[in-house]
Design an enzyme around this catalytic site. Structure first.
Site, PDB file in Angstrom:
ATOM      1  N   LYS A   1      40.092  50.193  48.483  1.00 16.21           N
ATOM      2  CA  LYS A   1      39.308  49.104  49.077  1.00 16.21           C
ATOM      3  C   LYS A   1      40.047  47.814  48.737  1.00 16.21           C
ATOM      4  O   LYS A   1      39.496  46.874  48.130  1.00 16.21           O
ATOM      5  CB  LYS A   1      37.876  49.141  48.508  1.00 16.21           C
ATOM      6  CG  LYS A   1      36.907  48.212  49.196  1.00 16.21           C
ATOM      7  CD  LYS A   1      36.535  48.614  50.626  1.00 16.21           C
ATOM      8  CE  LYS A   1      35.640  47.570  51.261  1.00 16.21           C
ATOM      9  NZ  LYS A   1      35.390  47.820  52.702  1.00 16.21           N
TER      10      LYS A   1
ATOM     11  N   TYR B   1      33.890  55.228  36.335  1.00 12.38           N
ATOM     12  CA  TYR B   1      33.174  56.240  35.555  1.00 12.38           C
ATOM     13  C   TYR B   1      33.301  56.000  34.054  1.00 12.38           C
ATOM     14  O   TYR B   1      32.442  56.410  33.288  1.00 12.38           O
ATOM     15  CB  TYR B   1      33.718  57.637  35.867  1.00 12.38           C
ATOM     16  CG  TYR B   1      33.056  58.319  37.029  1.00 12.38           C
ATOM     17  CD1 TYR B   1      33.020  57.721  38.276  1.00 12.38           C
ATOM     18  CD2 TYR B   1      32.477  59.572  36.882  1.00 12.38           C
ATOM     19  CE1 TYR B   1      32.431  58.355  39.351  1.00 12.38           C
ATOM     20  CE2 TYR B   1      31.877  60.223  37.950  1.00 12.38           C
ATOM     21  CZ  TYR B   1      31.860  59.607  39.183  1.00 12.38           C
ATOM     22  OH  TYR B   1      31.266  60.248  40.231  1.00 12.38           O
TER      23      TYR B   1
ATOM     24  N   ASP C   1      34.893  61.110  44.483  1.00 13.50           N
ATOM     25  CA  ASP C   1      33.624  61.816  44.316  1.00 13.50           C
ATOM     26  C   ASP C   1      32.892  61.866  45.650  1.00 13.50           C
ATOM     27  O   ASP C   1      32.427  62.919  46.093  1.00 13.50           O
ATOM     28  CB  ASP C   1      32.773  61.084  43.265  1.00 13.50           C
ATOM     29  CG  ASP C   1      31.419  61.747  43.069  1.00 13.50           C
ATOM     30  OD1 ASP C   1      31.378  62.987  42.982  1.00 13.50           O
ATOM     31  OD2 ASP C   1      30.406  61.026  43.004  1.00 13.50           O
TER      32      ASP C   1
ATOM     33  N   ASP D   1      35.982  52.819  53.599  1.00 14.18           N
ATOM     34  CA  ASP D   1      34.940  52.900  54.636  1.00 14.18           C
ATOM     35  C   ASP D   1      35.501  53.518  55.915  1.00 14.18           C
ATOM     36  O   ASP D   1      34.890  54.397  56.537  1.00 14.18           O
ATOM     37  CB  ASP D   1      34.302  51.526  54.896  1.00 14.18           C
ATOM     38  CG  ASP D   1      35.302  50.397  55.101  1.00 14.18           C
ATOM     39  OD1 ASP D   1      36.515  50.608  54.841  1.00 14.18           O
ATOM     40  OD2 ASP D   1      34.893  49.302  55.519  1.00 14.18           O
TER      41      ASP D   1
ATOM     42  N   ASP E   1      32.696  65.246  48.619  1.00 12.99           N
ATOM     43  CA  ASP E   1      31.449  65.867  49.105  1.00 12.99           C
ATOM     44  C   ASP E   1      31.424  65.842  50.627  1.00 12.99           C
ATOM     45  O   ASP E   1      31.056  66.818  51.282  1.00 12.99           O
ATOM     46  CB  ASP E   1      30.219  65.101  48.583  1.00 12.99           C
ATOM     47  CG  ASP E   1      29.600  65.757  47.352  1.00 12.99           C
ATOM     48  OD1 ASP E   1      30.355  66.351  46.560  1.00 12.99           O
ATOM     49  OD2 ASP E   1      28.366  65.675  47.186  1.00 12.99           O
TER      50      ASP E   1
HETATM   51  C1  IPM Z   1      31.507  65.988  40.725  1.00 10.39           C
HETATM   52  C2  IPM Z   1      30.116  65.653  40.254  1.00 10.39           C
HETATM   53  C3  IPM Z   1      30.228  64.876  38.955  1.00 10.39           C
HETATM   54  C4  IPM Z   1      30.996  63.595  39.252  1.00 10.39           C
HETATM   55  C5  IPM Z   1      28.874  64.565  38.295  1.00 10.39           C
HETATM   56  C6  IPM Z   1      28.083  65.839  38.031  1.00 10.39           C
HETATM   57  C7  IPM Z   1      29.039  63.780  37.031  1.00 10.39           C
HETATM   58  O1  IPM Z   1      29.445  64.940  41.237  1.00 10.39           O
HETATM   59  O2  IPM Z   1      32.226  66.694  39.984  1.00 10.39           O
HETATM   60  O3  IPM Z   1      31.874  65.584  41.825  1.00 10.39           O
HETATM   61  O4  IPM Z   1      30.411  62.615  39.721  1.00 10.39           O
HETATM   62  O5  IPM Z   1      32.198  63.591  39.008  1.00 10.39           O
HETATM   63 MG    MG Z   2      30.501  64.781  43.083  1.00  9.76          MG
END
Ligand code: IPM
Ligand code: MG
Length: 358
Positions: free
Chosen positions: A190, A140, A246, A222, A250
């Site tokens: 990884k 990032y 990240d 993975d 999710d």
């Molecule tokens: C998160 C979001 C952020 C990230 C984006 C909005 C930059 O997806 O906080 O997980 O990738 O960190």
């Molecule tokens: Mg995110």
């Protein structure tokens, strides 16, 4: 007196924040927390007001605050502006400038919501895992990153650097969290491909020597993605780098069926933190009063627990949320048969009422 900076952000941010602030104000009164609130903008709202997604004065306010509560940032109206000024850049900058390297993302399934998951109830019931994501390093922020034209071809590259210092401090957060939970830590990398992951694994192994009680395992990312849907309850705490965290967070959030329920904390070395729901700004439903405010309300609870050590107040807010779910109140995202669908404001009011009566 402790100061909390409120950054509602974009999309549904202001709506869910309004409810969270009501809960915070009541907790302040009820538990004599001696908190004062100030407000500013981040993301698209900041771009509209200041011309940048994070203004210098906002950053200074954030530095001076004892904790920060954030809604969410982003929206289609800012998709076409200069990429350097996009709402997300404001979020990345505040994380980086404040040194908020330790990102805690719990995935907890409320028993009342077991049916909301797309996975079978027996796979997810009782699920309680914590993803510890490195938040201020890796791909990032790595330099150099560039877009160029080479031999007539457009090309671009990013860089994925980690120093042992960065890995050591996030590994410690992972082990510390495992120590107060079920003493199991899985480090995800990884290392079969990436040099940065080989260093990551090496350093995590070194830190493990200070935590003999914690059972440490390593997993390739993975495989971790696969195990998370196959048998998610095998995990207690997962520690991983910025990008893997990240993605996996999710994925883990959907195991609980309701990304609208999950809070998160981003902490610096002194437990100063920024707290925000795991979900995004949901521009498609913004302004309709139907968003789920519970992730932001639970972020208030996390804030009180981690930054102010106000355990009683934090517990009470979580209990109030649980009671409201017991009463069968649901926003659209977690609606189920036999429950009553409520608006953002009704959900907020119900939590306030439950908290009052505790
Ligand atoms: C998160 C979001 C952020 C990230 C984006 C909005 C930059 O997806 O906080 O997980 O990738 O960190
Ligand atoms: Mg995110």
């Amino acid at each position: 007196m402790k100061n909390i900076l409120i950054l509602p952000g974009d999309g549904i941010g202001p709506e869910i924040m309004a409810e969270a602030v009501k809960v915070l104000e009541l907790a302040n009164e009820k538990f004599a927390l001696d908190i004062e609130l100030s407000r500013d903008e981040l993301g698209g709202a900041a771009y509209d007001k200041y011309g940048v997604p994070l203004a210098d004065e906002t950053l200074e306010r954030a530095r001076a605050a004892d904790a920060i509560l954030l809604g969410a940032v982003g929206g289609p109206q800012w998709d076409t502006i200069d990429p350097a000024l996009r709402p997300e850049r404001g979020l990345l900058k505040i994380r980086s400038e404040l040194g908020l390297f330790g990102n805690l993302r719990p995935a907890l399934l409320y028993p009342q919501l077991a049916a909301a998951s797309t996975l079978k109830p027996e796979v997810v019931s009782g699920l309680d895992i914590l993803i510890v994501r490195e938040l201020t390093g890796g791909i990032y922020f790595g330099q150099p990153r560039e877009r160029l034209v080479k031999d007539g071809q457009r090309m671009a590259y990013d860089t994925l650097p980690y120093s042992e210092h960065e890995v050591r401090r996030i590994a410690k957060v992972g082990f510390d969290m495992a120590m107060v939970r079920n003493k199991k830590l899985c480090s995800v990398d990884k290392a079969n491909v990436l040099a940065s992951s080989q260093l990551w694994r090496e350093v995590v192994e070194e830190v493990a020597a200070d935590y003999p009680e914690v059972e440490l395992s390593h997993m390739y990312v993975d495989n971790a993605a696969m195990q998370l849907v196959r048998a998610p309850k095998q995990f207690d705490v997962i520690v991983t780098d910025n990008m893997f965290g990240d993605i996996l967070s999710d994925q883990a959030s959907m195991l609980t069926g309701s990304i609208g329920m999950l809070p998160s904390a981003s902490l610096d070395a002194n437990n100063k933190g920024m707290y925000e729901p795991c979900h995004g700004s949901a521009p498609d439903i913004a302004g309709q009063g139907i968003a789920n405010p519970l992730a932001t309300i639970l972020s208030v609870s996390m804030l009180l627990r981690y930054s102010f050590n106000a355990v009683k107040a934090a517990d009470a807010i979580e209990q109030a949320v649980s009671q409201v779910l017991d009463q069968g109140l649901r926003t659209g995202d977690i609606m189920a048969e036999g429950c009553r669908q409520v608006s953002t404001a009704e959900m907020g009011a119900a939590v306030v009422a439950a908290l009052k009566n505790l």
